[in-house]
Design an enzyme around this catalytic site. Structure first.
Site, PDB file in Angstrom:
ATOM      1  N   ASP A  20       0.852  -1.197   0.000  1.00  0.00           N
ATOM      2  CA  ASP A  20       0.000   0.000   0.000  1.00  0.00           C
ATOM      3  C   ASP A  20       0.888   1.247   0.000  1.00  0.00           C
ATOM      4  O   ASP A  20       1.679   1.459   0.914  1.00  0.00           O
ATOM      5  CB  ASP A  20      -0.893  -0.003   1.255  1.00  0.00           C
ATOM      6  CG  ASP A  20      -1.619   1.319   1.458  1.00  0.00           C
ATOM      7  OD1 ASP A  20      -1.959   1.632   2.600  1.00  0.00           O
ATOM      8  OD2 ASP A  20      -1.811   2.036   0.444  1.00  0.00           O
ATOM      9  N   ASP A  24      -4.040   3.935   2.639  1.00  0.00           N
ATOM     10  CA  ASP A  24      -5.476   3.668   2.850  1.00  0.00           C
ATOM     11  C   ASP A  24      -5.703   2.236   3.319  1.00  0.00           C
ATOM     12  O   ASP A  24      -6.839   1.792   3.466  1.00  0.00           O
ATOM     13  CB  ASP A  24      -6.282   3.955   1.563  1.00  0.00           C
ATOM     14  CG  ASP A  24      -5.955   2.974   0.438  1.00  0.00           C
ATOM     15  OD1 ASP A  24      -6.638   3.045  -0.610  1.00  0.00           O
ATOM     16  OD2 ASP A  24      -5.021   2.143   0.596  1.00  0.00           O
ATOM     17  N   ASP A  28      -1.853  -1.254  -3.739  1.00  0.00           N
ATOM     18  CA  ASP A  28      -2.181  -0.497  -4.957  1.00  0.00           C
ATOM     19  C   ASP A  28      -1.054  -0.610  -5.990  1.00  0.00           C
ATOM     20  O   ASP A  28       0.000  -1.190  -5.715  1.00  0.00           O
ATOM     21  CB  ASP A  28      -2.458   0.970  -4.609  1.00  0.00           C
ATOM     22  CG  ASP A  28      -1.367   1.578  -3.711  1.00  0.00           C
ATOM     23  OD1 ASP A  28      -1.714   2.181  -2.677  1.00  0.00           O
ATOM     24  OD2 ASP A  28      -0.180   1.384  -4.025  1.00  0.00           O
ATOM     25  N   ASP A  97      -5.320 -10.950 -15.167  1.00  0.00           N
ATOM     26  CA  ASP A  97      -6.310 -11.957 -14.782  1.00  0.00           C
ATOM     27  C   ASP A  97      -7.579 -11.687 -15.595  1.00  0.00           C
ATOM     28  O   ASP A  97      -8.168 -10.600 -15.500  1.00  0.00           O
ATOM     29  CB  ASP A  97      -6.605 -11.848 -13.280  1.00  0.00           C
ATOM     30  CG  ASP A  97      -7.019 -13.187 -12.682  1.00  0.00           C
ATOM     31  OD1 ASP A  97      -6.547 -13.523 -11.577  1.00  0.00           O
ATOM     32  OD2 ASP A  97      -7.823 -13.893 -13.332  1.00  0.00           O
ATOM     33  N   ASP A 185      -9.735 -17.029 -15.458  1.00  0.00           N
ATOM     34  CA  ASP A 185     -10.481 -17.464 -14.284  1.00  0.00           C
ATOM     35  C   ASP A 185     -11.582 -18.467 -14.653  1.00  0.00           C
ATOM     36  O   ASP A 185     -12.420 -18.161 -15.503  1.00  0.00           O
ATOM     37  CB  ASP A 185     -11.133 -16.210 -13.663  1.00  0.00           C
ATOM     38  CG  ASP A 185     -11.670 -16.450 -12.282  1.00  0.00           C
ATOM     39  OD1 ASP A 185     -10.868 -16.778 -11.391  1.00  0.00           O
ATOM     40  OD2 ASP A 185     -12.890 -16.329 -12.084  1.00  0.00           O
ATOM     41  N   GLU A 236      -7.456 -21.425 -15.584  1.00  0.00           N
ATOM     42  CA  GLU A 236      -7.763 -22.009 -14.278  1.00  0.00           C
ATOM     43  C   GLU A 236      -8.921 -22.968 -14.502  1.00  0.00           C
ATOM     44  O   GLU A 236      -9.987 -22.538 -14.965  1.00  0.00           O
ATOM     45  CB  GLU A 236      -8.157 -20.938 -13.265  1.00  0.00           C
ATOM     46  CG  GLU A 236      -8.355 -21.536 -11.869  1.00  0.00           C
ATOM     47  CD  GLU A 236      -9.308 -20.756 -10.997  1.00  0.00           C
ATOM     48  OE1 GLU A 236     -10.180 -20.069 -11.524  1.00  0.00           O
ATOM     49  OE2 GLU A 236      -9.171 -20.840  -9.763  1.00  0.00           O
ATOM     50  N   HIS A 309      -4.065 -17.270  -4.326  1.00  0.00           N
ATOM     51  CA  HIS A 309      -4.901 -16.460  -3.417  1.00  0.00           C
ATOM     52  C   HIS A 309      -6.121 -17.219  -2.904  1.00  0.00           C
ATOM     53  O   HIS A 309      -6.889 -16.699  -2.081  1.00  0.00           O
ATOM     54  CB  HIS A 309      -5.331 -15.191  -4.158  1.00  0.00           C
ATOM     55  CG  HIS A 309      -6.170 -15.494  -5.336  1.00  0.00           C
ATOM     56  ND1 HIS A 309      -5.682 -16.099  -6.484  1.00  0.00           N
ATOM     57  CD2 HIS A 309      -7.481 -15.340  -5.543  1.00  0.00           C
ATOM     58  CE1 HIS A 309      -6.662 -16.283  -7.336  1.00  0.00           C
ATOM     59  NE2 HIS A 309      -7.778 -15.832  -6.803  1.00  0.00           N
ATOM     60  N   ASP A 310      -6.315 -18.453  -3.440  1.00  0.00           N
ATOM     61  CA  ASP A 310      -7.461 -19.269  -2.989  1.00  0.00           C
ATOM     62  C   ASP A 310      -7.035 -20.409  -2.075  1.00  0.00           C
ATOM     63  O   ASP A 310      -7.903 -21.126  -1.555  1.00  0.00           O
ATOM     64  CB  ASP A 310      -8.160 -19.911  -4.196  1.00  0.00           C
ATOM     65  CG  ASP A 310      -8.824 -18.913  -5.107  1.00  0.00           C
ATOM     66  OD1 ASP A 310      -8.919 -19.193  -6.318  1.00  0.00           O
ATOM     67  OD2 ASP A 310      -9.249 -17.847  -4.613  1.00  0.00           O
TER      68      ASP A 310
END
Ligand code: TEU
Length: 531
Positions: A20, A24, A28, A97, A185, A236, A309-310
């Site tokens: 970041d 915030d 990013d 992605d 995806d 995927e 990330h899963d």
């Protein structure tokens, strides 16, 4: 076009949790730019960026509201253009992605084009991956629409050629900007059985996974878009078998370069799926990966991953995130990176980041987890039983912020992070790793370098040895008179074998315990090279 991606290593960034720059509490694009030299030092070639498009974030960006706009929290299109330029200046490539099985319900297409989606008077019995029914009633239209994932992720109707052309137009727009490829995806979900029949016990997957027109759609996408660019693609594909993968990745079929399989990631789940916890049987893992190595050798191409990330963090899942965290993280990396395929490293894997066990449910952010909690409570599971499942398999294990330093919030943000940082950041962080020549980071750097220097890793065949051994994963790679012999101890037990010939290519201990025989110590990994 060359097969440059067969020698490459991919690094996945989950932007929300990476770095970041503006305080915030949300990662990013400017934060990613700050860390490009770190990735260059690691030696990776391609960055896979999880979605950065405008989104209401019902599923953290996998619910896209506008494919042509950058998510406000992540920055601007100017920031993106600068990022792409900085990536290319470093000789790296960018894989975006591509989420085109569904959009956000806030996408203008959902507002404007009924025939871009699946609308029915009467729903079938399909259940959503994120709990509950896979159909939502729309009061205005007085019909139901299909959503395999959240109700804010309506499925696109790929039977509609206009929809397909709209997707291809968007893909060309990004490729013309200079992106180098796409991770796609759940791309094997885009062709559904047009009858949308009921599935067994509400499981619709036989009717939406690897559907009747999937190869036609992928070949059309390749013909209309991909074949006109030197780009890398990975699909995927939950539910794809090695046989399916042969078709998807055989270059003669002009579909995709490679796919992500889920089979090895399902081996520690029982008959009722991932939350039905089951201890991994190493022989199952060995034989599954052997099956994929053999199926695609000289036919197609594998992707190689433990993390994304899963998925929960591999050092906690199949390794030891306690006393042997460093050894077991290196062992797991060795086991994967010496195989044939393109390896994928997920942010934090290269420093041995671990799962997190938040005490309270309120700390969790993932829609899959939160919906599952309600569903399991209704099914009579106890709170503790569910929390154990979340701690073991929840996706937020992978989504706690990247740990850059021992400063507050692991140096990820000067603000309040959108999700708590794993409290072990003081010990486990990139700064520590960069100052320790024995760190997991430098071990990954060596593995990536070996792939570039030893063709046998890319080209060699695969032979599993000691197949039935319950704790040790051992295999050989052979090619044109060269041989690799890989031994990985997936336990803290000591195991003895005959000492292979050859020089040691990489080893996660300082030296062998014996020069007479191979005594594998806890979580020990060693690779011998013979010519
Ligand atoms: O994941 C597809 C998928 O099947 C996952 O939902 C996976 O099975 C599950 O998360 C395991 O717990 C892709 C994205 O990677 C995921 O982040 C999205 O939530 C999903 O599609 C919908 O876009």
């Amino acid at each position: 076009m060359s097969d440059w991606w067969k020698m490459a290593c991919v690094y996945q960034i989950y932007p929300r949790s990476f770095m970041d720059s503006d305080g915030d509490g949300i990662g990013d694009i400017q934060g990613i730019i700050q860390k490009l030299d770190y990735l260059k030092t690691l030696g990776i070639d391609i960055i896979w960026l999880s979605p950065i498009y405008d989104s209401p974030n019902d599923d953290n960006g996998y619910d896209i509201r506008n494919y042509y706009k950058i998510m406000q929290e992540f920055g601007t299109m100017e920031d993106f253009n600068y990022l792409l330029n900085e990536i290319h200046k470093r000789g790296l490539k960018l894989m975006m992605d591509l989420v085109v099985n569904h959009t956000s319900d806030e996408h203008e297409w959902f507002q404007k084009y009924e025939d871009f989606y699946y609308w029915r008077e009467k729903p079938n019995n399909w259940k959503s991956v994120f709990s509950g029914p896979a159909w939502e009633y729309d009061e205005e239209r007085r019909q139901y629409y299909l959503h395999i994932f959240s109700k804010k992720q309506p499925d696109l109707n790929w039977e509609n050629p206009k929809l397909r052309q709209s997707v291809y137009e968007m893909m060309r727009w990004w490729l013309d900007k200079g992106v180098d490829g796409f991770r796609m995806d759940v791309i094997n979900f885009i062709s559904k059985d047009p009858a949308l029949p009921d599935g067994p016990d509400g499981d619709g997957s036989p009717y939406f996974m690897n559907g009747p027109r999937i190869h036609e759609f992928l070949r059309e996408m390749n013909q209309e878009v991909l074949s006109n660019y030197d780009c890398i693609t990975v699909g995927e594909m939950p539910g794809a078998s090695p046989e399916d993968a042969k078709t998807y990745t055989n270059p003669e079929n002009r579909e995709l370069n490679m796919i992500f399989t889920f089979e090895h990631m399902d081996l520690d789940g029982g008959p009722n799926g991932k939350w039905d916890l089951k201890k991994l049987n190493l022989v199952d893992l060995k034989e599954n990966l052997e099956k994929w190595q053999h199926a695609l050798h000289q036919v197609g191409w594998n992707s190689l991953y433990w993390n994304n990330h899963d998925q929960p963090r591999i050092v906690s899942r199949f390794g030891d995130d306690g006393d042997y965290r460093v050894e077991s993280a290196k062992m797991l990396a060795t086991c994967l990176h010496m195989m044939q395929g393109t390896p994928y490293i997920y942010q934090g894997e290269e420093i041995g980041m671990t799962n997190v066990a938040f005490k309270s449910l309120e700390k969790y952010q993932d829609i899959e987890t939160l919906n599952m909690y309600k569903e399991k409570i209704a099914e009579g599971w106890s709170h503790d039983q569910i929390m154990k499942a979340i701690h073991t398999k929840g996706r937020d294990n992978a989504r706690t912020p990247m740990q850059w330093s021992n400063e507050e919030n692991g140096g990820f943000t000067t603000g309040d992070p959108w999700i708590d940082v794993n409290p072990n950041y003081e010990k486990i962080n990139a700064n520590e790793a960069l100052q320790d020549s024995n760190s997991i980071f430098y071990y990954y750097q060596s593995l990536i370098d070996l792939r570039k220097r030893y063709n046998i890793i890319t080209k060699g065949d695969f032979k599993l040895i000691h197949r039935e051994h319950p704790d040790v994963f051992a295999y050989e790679r052979s090619s044109e008179g060269e041989k690799l012999v890989v031994y990985c101890n997936f336990s803290e037990n000591v195991h003895t074998f005959a000492l292979p010939d050859g020089e040691i290519l990489i080893h996660n201990y300082d030296q062998l315990e014996s020069c007479e025989q191979l005594n594998l110590r806890p979580w020990e990994a060693v690779v011998f090279y013979q010519t």
